[in-house]
Write an enzyme that holds these catalytic residues in place. Structure first.
Site, PDB file in Angstrom:
ATOM      1  CD  GLU A  31      -3.036  -1.241   2.123  1.00  0.00           C
ATOM      2  OE1 GLU A  31      -2.968  -0.454   3.083  1.00  0.00           O
ATOM      3  OE2 GLU A  31      -3.971  -2.050   1.991  1.00  0.00           O
ATOM      4  CD  GLU A  44      -4.006  -5.738   3.131  1.00  0.00           C
ATOM      5  OE1 GLU A  44      -4.869  -4.913   3.511  1.00  0.00           O
ATOM      6  OE2 GLU A  44      -2.794  -5.563   3.295  1.00  0.00           O
TER       7      GLU A  44
HETATM    8  C1  JJW Z   1      -9.299  10.852   4.534  1.00  0.00           C
HETATM    9  C2  JJW Z   1      -9.029  10.567   6.001  1.00  0.00           C
HETATM   10  O1  JJW Z   1      -8.693   9.186   6.132  1.00  0.00           O
HETATM   11  C3  JJW Z   1      -8.237   8.803   7.414  1.00  0.00           C
HETATM   12  C4  JJW Z   1      -8.019   7.324   7.482  1.00  0.00           C
HETATM   13  O2  JJW Z   1      -7.773   6.816   6.149  1.00  0.00           O
HETATM   14  C5  JJW Z   1      -7.513   5.483   6.011  1.00  0.00           C
HETATM   15  C6  JJW Z   1      -7.490   4.982   4.730  1.00  0.00           C
HETATM   16  C7  JJW Z   1      -7.218   3.643   4.513  1.00  0.00           C
HETATM   17  C8  JJW Z   1      -6.983   2.817   5.617  1.00  0.00           C
HETATM   18  C9  JJW Z   1      -6.734   1.396   5.387  1.00  0.00           C
HETATM   19  C10 JJW Z   1      -6.616   0.421   6.347  1.00  0.00           C
HETATM   20  N1  JJW Z   1      -6.494  -0.713   5.643  1.00  0.00           N
HETATM   21  C11 JJW Z   1      -6.414  -2.073   6.213  1.00  0.00           C
HETATM   22  C12 JJW Z   1      -4.929  -2.370   6.286  1.00  0.00           C
HETATM   23  N2  JJW Z   1      -4.366  -2.564   4.939  1.00  0.00           N
HETATM   24  C13 JJW Z   1      -3.068  -3.151   5.229  1.00  0.00           C
HETATM   25  C14 JJW Z   1      -3.271  -4.008   6.436  1.00  0.00           C
HETATM   26  O3  JJW Z   1      -2.244  -3.724   7.345  1.00  0.00           O
HETATM   27  C15 JJW Z   1      -4.638  -3.632   7.019  1.00  0.00           C
HETATM   28  O4  JJW Z   1      -4.554  -3.443   8.404  1.00  0.00           O
HETATM   29  N3  JJW Z   1      -6.492  -0.474   4.348  1.00  0.00           N
HETATM   30  N4  JJW Z   1      -6.663   0.818   4.174  1.00  0.00           N
HETATM   31  C16 JJW Z   1      -6.992   3.330   6.913  1.00  0.00           C
HETATM   32  C17 JJW Z   1      -7.267   4.688   7.110  1.00  0.00           C
END
Ligand code: JJW
Length: 448
Positions: free
Chosen positions: A166, A353
């Site tokens: 990511e 994922e």
């Molecule tokens: C605009 C404001 O936004 C604030 C938060 O914004 C996000 C965006 C995306 C995520 C997010 C979390 N995950 C799951 C993880 N992927 C890898 C693995 O370690 C999982 O734990 N994917 N995307 C979190 C927060």
């Protein structure tokens, strides 16, 4: 009832990541990571949670692998904690770190489970952060040394490698939005971090080929689908900008060797530009063997002048949401993968994922997480649509094998097929574990 049959060699798996499950944060010579520092900083993580113990998988991996074997998965996606291998980020290797991952990988292979290894899943050695982290191009060289060590050390054992998990989260979420470690809030910094990740990725792929390492290598971006609220030009363009923030910016360089020009222009208006050195883009587009795609959600996007960064607002169209507040939007997975294939060609894809946050706990020893089963089924049905539409889909690795430390949300958000009691560390397979086991065993989905 109808049945959906998947290709006979379709790979079913489950995923976790080092900082989220291992614990043993300061054991056996491991160095500090940026997530140790971030989670120990008051106010950064819900309830002040941290990964000091997590699921204690560092000590309980044999129990976890026994559960994976019961689940019947063919692939287990995990990540290496770079600070266990190079406690200072570079220089001296920590033999106990290598020994741990050899024991772990050997146990996976002994149980017939293919290791899919992510080299970087966010736990950068703190020693490198203190020298600028991913904002410092020299971190690329430290990453190359780490990657080379792992390729040579695990040659013949690990055959599927993912350079970065990511990049959008590592750059934008962690250095612009600031919600993840190290918690910066600077767009120029985020663009520089993204670019350095890409250069590190490209150089690593090139090195992997030059070393003649047996296996395949890829990268795992997280993609998000923004659907225009209407077919009005301004809505279509607003959705395109928001989609590109997540998607094209992290795919065009890999396949086209350039950043999407309309976004380069947009960022320039915001006072940020990419600092590209001669030869960078050629390195970045070094061909990969597969693309890992992480997909969770999407939403409707509508033009709104001077709103946030992209003159685009998200419309809450009333989609059902999971317990982390994300829309359940399975159609978005189909749109994302067919768009990707149309745009970049039939690149082999693994879903690395996909999963849902539901916080159900045990009642009378059983975890009734029907909503997670429903989410998984809806998305897996879309995968079959994708295959029928010509997407070169090789497998599906669900997030997550077990409940774990969900970054800034701490332990308050549960994504696992296996429930973890964080007081006792007791593992309890959920109803979704048994549902997924049936799918993995039969390779077909019966849709009631
Ligand atoms: C605009 C404001 O936004 C604030 C938060 O914004 C996000 C965006 C995306 C995520 C997010 C979390 N995950 C799951 C993880 N992927 C890898 C693995 O370690 C999982 O734990 N994917 N995307 C979190 C927060």
């Amino acid at each position: 009832m109808s049945v959906i049959q998947f290709p006979k060699d379709f790979v079913w798996g489950a995923a976790t990541a080092s900082y989220q499950i291992e614990g043993a944060w300061n054991e056996d010579g491991k160095g500090l990571s940026i997530w140790d520092v971030f989670s120990h900083t008051p106010g950064k993580v819900v309830n002040g949670d941290n990964g000091d113990i997590a699921c204690d998988s560092y000590h309980r991996y044999e129990e976890d692998i026994a559960l994976m074997k019961e689940l019947g998965i063919k692939a287990y996606r995990f990540s290496i904690a770079w600070p266990r291998i190079y406690p200072q980020g570079s220089g001296e290797v920590n033999p106990k770190g290598l020994e741990y991952y050899h024991r772990f990988v050997d146990k996976l292979i002994e149980n017939g489970i293919e290791p899919y290894c992510t080299l970087y899943h966010w736990d950068l050695p703190q020693a490198l952060q203190e020298k600028g982290g991913w904002n410092n191009r020299e971190t690329i060289d430290a990453y190359l040394q780490y990657a080379e060590t792992m390729f040579k050390e695990f040659q013949g054992k690990i055959k599927y490698w993912i350079t970065f998990n990511e990049p959008w989260c590592v750059s934008m979420l962690s250095n612009y939005i600031g919600a993840h470690a190290p918690g910066n809030q600077d767009l120029q910094l985020a663009l520089d971090v993204a670019h350095h990740l890409f250069v590190a990725h490209g150089k690593t792929v090139r090195m992997f080929r030059e070393l003649g390492i047996e296996g395949q290598i890829g990268i795992a971006p997280n993609l998000y689908w923004y659907e225009p609220y209407s077919n009005r030009k301004e809505d279509v363009e607003a959705a395109r900008r928001k989609r590109a923030w997540y998607n094209e910016w992290f795919l065009d360089p890999l396949f086209k060797g350039s950043y999407p020009q309309f976004m380069v222009d947009w960022y320039k208006k915001k006072g940020a530009e990419v600092n590209i050195q001669p030869g960078d883009m050629e390195i970045i587009k070094e061909p990969i063997d597969f693309l890992g795609i992480n997909y969770y959600s999407g939403s409707l996007a509508r033009y709104k002048e001077n709103f946030e960064d992209f003159d685009c607002e998200e419309i809450d169209e009333g989609y059902e949401k999971t317990d982390i507040g994300w829309n359940i939007y399975p159609e978005g997975l189909y749109k994302t993968l067919t768009w990707l294939t149309e745009t970049y060609g039939p690149v082999p894809i693994y879903i690395t994922e996909n999963g849902a946050c539901y916080n159900d706990g045990p009642v009378d020893g059983r975890v009734r997480d029907q909503k997670r089963i429903d989410y998984l089924q809806k998305h897996i049905i879309q995968l079959n649509r994708c295959i029928q539409s010509g997407v070169n889909l090789k497998g599906y690795i669900t997030w997550s094998f077990m409940d774990n430390f969900e970054w800034a949300e701490g332990y308050s958000k549960r994504f696992g097929l296996v429930h973890v009691d964080y007081n006792t560390l007791k593992r309890t397979p959920k109803d979704s574990f048994y549902w997924y086991r049936h799918l993995v065993r039969t390779n077909w989905l019966d849709i009631r």
